[in-house]
Design a protein around this motif. Sequence first.
Motif, short mmCIF file in Angstrom:
data_model
loop_
_atom_site.label_atom_id
_atom_site.label_comp_id
_atom_site.label_asym_id
_atom_site.label_seq_id
_atom_site.Cartn_x
_atom_site.Cartn_y
_atom_site.Cartn_z
N GLU A 106 15.82 28.97 28.24
CA GLU A 106 16.68 28.82 27.07
C GLU A 106 18.15 28.90 27.44
O GLU A 106 19.02 28.76 26.58
CB GLU A 106 16.35 29.90 26.04
N ASN A 163 21.38 11.04 27.37
CA ASN A 163 21.33 11.94 28.53
C ASN A 163 20.53 11.26 29.62
O ASN A 163 19.35 10.95 29.46
CB ASN A 163 20.68 13.27 28.15
N LYS A 180 25.56 27.38 35.96
CA LYS A 180 26.29 26.60 34.96
C LYS A 180 27.70 26.22 35.39
O LYS A 180 28.38 25.47 34.69
CB LYS A 180 26.37 27.39 33.65
N ASN A 237 20.55 23.75 30.35
CA ASN A 237 20.23 22.49 29.68
C ASN A 237 19.20 21.72 30.52
O ASN A 237 18.88 22.10 31.64
CB ASN A 237 21.50 21.67 29.42
N ARG A 238 18.71 20.62 29.95
CA ARG A 238 17.62 19.90 30.60
C ARG A 238 18.00 19.38 31.98
O ARG A 238 17.20 19.43 32.93
CB ARG A 238 17.18 18.74 29.70
N ASP A 239 19.22 18.90 32.14
CA ASP A 239 19.64 18.39 33.44
C ASP A 239 19.70 19.52 34.47
O ASP A 239 19.33 19.33 35.63
CB ASP A 239 21.01 17.71 33.32
N GLN A 240 20.18 20.68 34.06
CA GLN A 240 20.25 21.81 34.97
C GLN A 240 18.86 22.31 35.34
O GLN A 240 18.59 22.67 36.49
CB GLN A 240 21.08 22.94 34.33
N LYS A 275 27.10 17.20 33.15
CA LYS A 275 26.30 18.38 33.44
C LYS A 275 26.37 18.72 34.92
O LYS A 275 26.21 17.86 35.78
CB LYS A 275 24.84 18.13 33.03
N GLU A 284 31.25 16.52 28.76
CA GLU A 284 29.82 16.74 28.58
C GLU A 284 29.01 16.43 29.83
O GLU A 284 27.80 16.40 29.80
CB GLU A 284 29.31 15.90 27.41
#
Length: 946
Positions: A340, A409, A303, A343-346, A441, A439
Amino acid sequence: MKSTDNYINNSLFNRLRIAKKNELLHIQQSVDNRPKKYKFSIIMAVYGVEKYLDEAILSIINQTIGFENNVQLILVNDETPDSSDVIAKKYCDQFPNNIVYLEQFNSGQAAARNYGMQFSEGEFLNFLDPDDWITKDTLNEIWQAYKKNADYKIFGIPMRMFEAVDRDHPLNRYRNKTGGVNIQNHPQATVNHSGTSFFHHSLFGPNDLFNEELVVGEDAFLVSELVLRAGKYYVVASGKYMYRKRSTGDSTLNGVEENPLRYHAQITKQMIIPIQTKYADSEGNIHPWLQNAYLYELGWQFKKKERPTPLKEKKMWDEYVKDLITVLSYIDDEVIQNSEWLNRDQINGVLYLKHNHHFPNWNILNVPRKINGNIVFDDESRTRLYGLTADIRGVYVRNNELYMNGIINSVIPWKALEFEISNERDESLPVKRMVKVQEQKYLLGEKVGEPLGFSTILSREIIENSKRLFLIVTVGDFRRKVQLRISNWKTAPFNTMLQNSGYLEVGNRYITFDEEKKQFNVLNKSKKNLMILQKRLFNQLNNIQRFDSQYLKRLIVRATRQKRINHRKGIVISLYSDRVERADDNAEVLIEYANKHRIPGKKLKNYFILDKTSGDFERLKKKNINVIPFQSEKHLELFLIADYIISSQANDSEWVPFWNQQNLNFALSVGNQPQRIFLQHGITGQKNISNWIRRHEKNLAMFITTTDQETKIITNPENGYEYDKAIVKQLGFARHDRLELPKNDNRQAYTILIAPTTRHYLENLVNQDGTLVSDVPIDQFVFFKNWRLALDNIRQLVANFDNINLKLMPHPLLRPFENLFGTSEDELVDYSSRYVDVINNSDMIISDFSSLVYEFAITNKPVVYFDFEDKMSGTWDKKPDRLEKNTLGPVVKEPCMLSRVVADIISKNFVNQEEYTQKNNNFFKYRDKNNSKRIFEEIYGGKHDK
């Protein structure tokens, strides 16, 4: 080091540590073989925690299970450089039968815990960190749960973070409900912290130790082994572990990111070696629970927005990436896709790294079609878009125009895209971009996503000539419709709680949201369509049990009718408010001004919203202000027809009726969107609070500022507030109009005002009846210790003067704690006192972050900052030049130095230094006491009559 009868020195153990590991393990006595005198053994490694150790120890001593009969506390001094050893010995002397004090040469937390385990005599072992604490019933609750569920060998409690942050730990999602958790059925239920877990002694074998070679993560290393062995654990949701995120930034974890051993060596020892030697089966598979545990551990590194310094060296980076790929090879794609923690990009970036053995290159857009279901790039770099979705964050009407903003996104850089709003006839209107830097990513410093902020304004003419509205994205010659989604329940009136059943009026049209087709529909304004829309809303309201749906229906119909009448007659409804429980701020000053003036062609009806129990309620009524009880029926009715909400507070709970009842306020604002005017209470800019107040969260119509610096910060797109100069108005604070300049004559008496601000974590320590929780040694908190010491020093100083008074005015949320400041009733400012009177009657202020410092600065009275937590270094974007420019008085970090600074100010008869006088003059744009006039004219438009 010296040892006494009650203290055990670890020199022998340290000599043994240089022997081979198997020799050490051979002589170590198994935890399971020793007799058990206690229900619990709490093992604590002690190093550099003199500020916090009392709290930790007392939280164990004060356990309701009964400390002396049931709990053993083992304190291991890891050659601490401060006086933590003195504190530990003090408690050992008080409880020699329960507390074991050990000493060892500095060897790290893992070694200290391993040493302490040799002396444990408890049924359960726990490893509490010395700067944390547990609530008083925790051990008793765990023991009772164990008696009923003896087949469980691990018991866990929720974790609450406090001090620098105030929130539940992310892992609490699996610890909010009491009961058993089988890791086979719940592989995402990660456990990695030995402080929140209590392990039955029977789980431990002679080889179960904390890994002393790890610089961080030794908890996860051992905990994972024990959880896998047990196969399940039991959650006791009524217990609580209070995890201190130090505001001083000096904890072990804070500095570990710059340690080279944190990366290649860490992953090798914590993950790769155990996987290859212990956990992987013959086919190379590991338990799904362990896969999730490893992914969670790696997630904290994934992250990061910036690559840590050690990894900027190419050799170390290459080694680290190779290690990541090795670990990821044991983690299933499905586990990564369902993470969980990322995020989706990561997630897409991690999958790319796993399969392609390098990070995705954002600049050349090399994104494989297998990973991202929305956007695929082929070998010829042609772009195809699939089902892009835009999150609509704000939809509102101003002056018969429709404003809309949101986020897409996408892995495509925004410079490559064009936006437009289109209708069924393919007519388009270009969209203004809003870049949201905060924001973006990242994956370990590598950009993997760039949310595209967009905003647009649609005129009444465009609306009235359309039947459907949707968003179009264009890349080169490829043009694609984007599905719209309203996922934010605050996007009034399209409230997700009521299935987006609301509507808006623009001219002669209604705007609705089509949930199935993911677009906005435009309907003719007619009685028939209005009935259809209201029926749809009423059907949703029927599902809400707490309210009389028939009453709500009548209320909405009546409000719709009244709005039209008001518009025709030129009636303007304004609801003013400061705090729910108190007035005496910008809103009170402004409504007084508004009541004395009028705007030609408009009939202003002004109301002040206030809790009826407030001491200001009757005071305002005597000033002929129309005061309405907060959350009353009248408040709700006015809210539904209000044109303006004008408040010094931005929290929704401060201005919306029935906030605590399923957030119906947003659903009920159908057909009415009052413009929110934020007068502010303090000055924005010290810290970036954009996540709380940004436009798509609060949708402010006007944001009042008072300094050049905060105006620049809020309007700078890179700071994420999303407001421009059309919204942000530098007009000054209304309450500054009533302040008095210091008298130049020889005063007979002087008053020093001390105004501590609150800390969010303290709010968790107050019961509903206003009393303090009894299970926590609050008086030993660093916050109260420093303020008490500072106050005592200043009292001694002031005692030498007959004409100097000391007054303490804590933040309102600190009132339950006022006795912990060691103050007398004579020193305390009466809670019913008006701020303006306190300020005008005081000659200087001492505070940490109170907004009152600006009241003193604008009147050129001395300001002193007491910054014992070194919080100011993190303000003003952590830029020293900005901090220096915006600090309006000396900053003091030590209580003893504070009294010296105050003595210097006293010696100068409370006359401000020239340096700070000049700063004050440059800081504020307006000092003419015409702030209310400027704000009034900006809100209601044009010049006004008295």
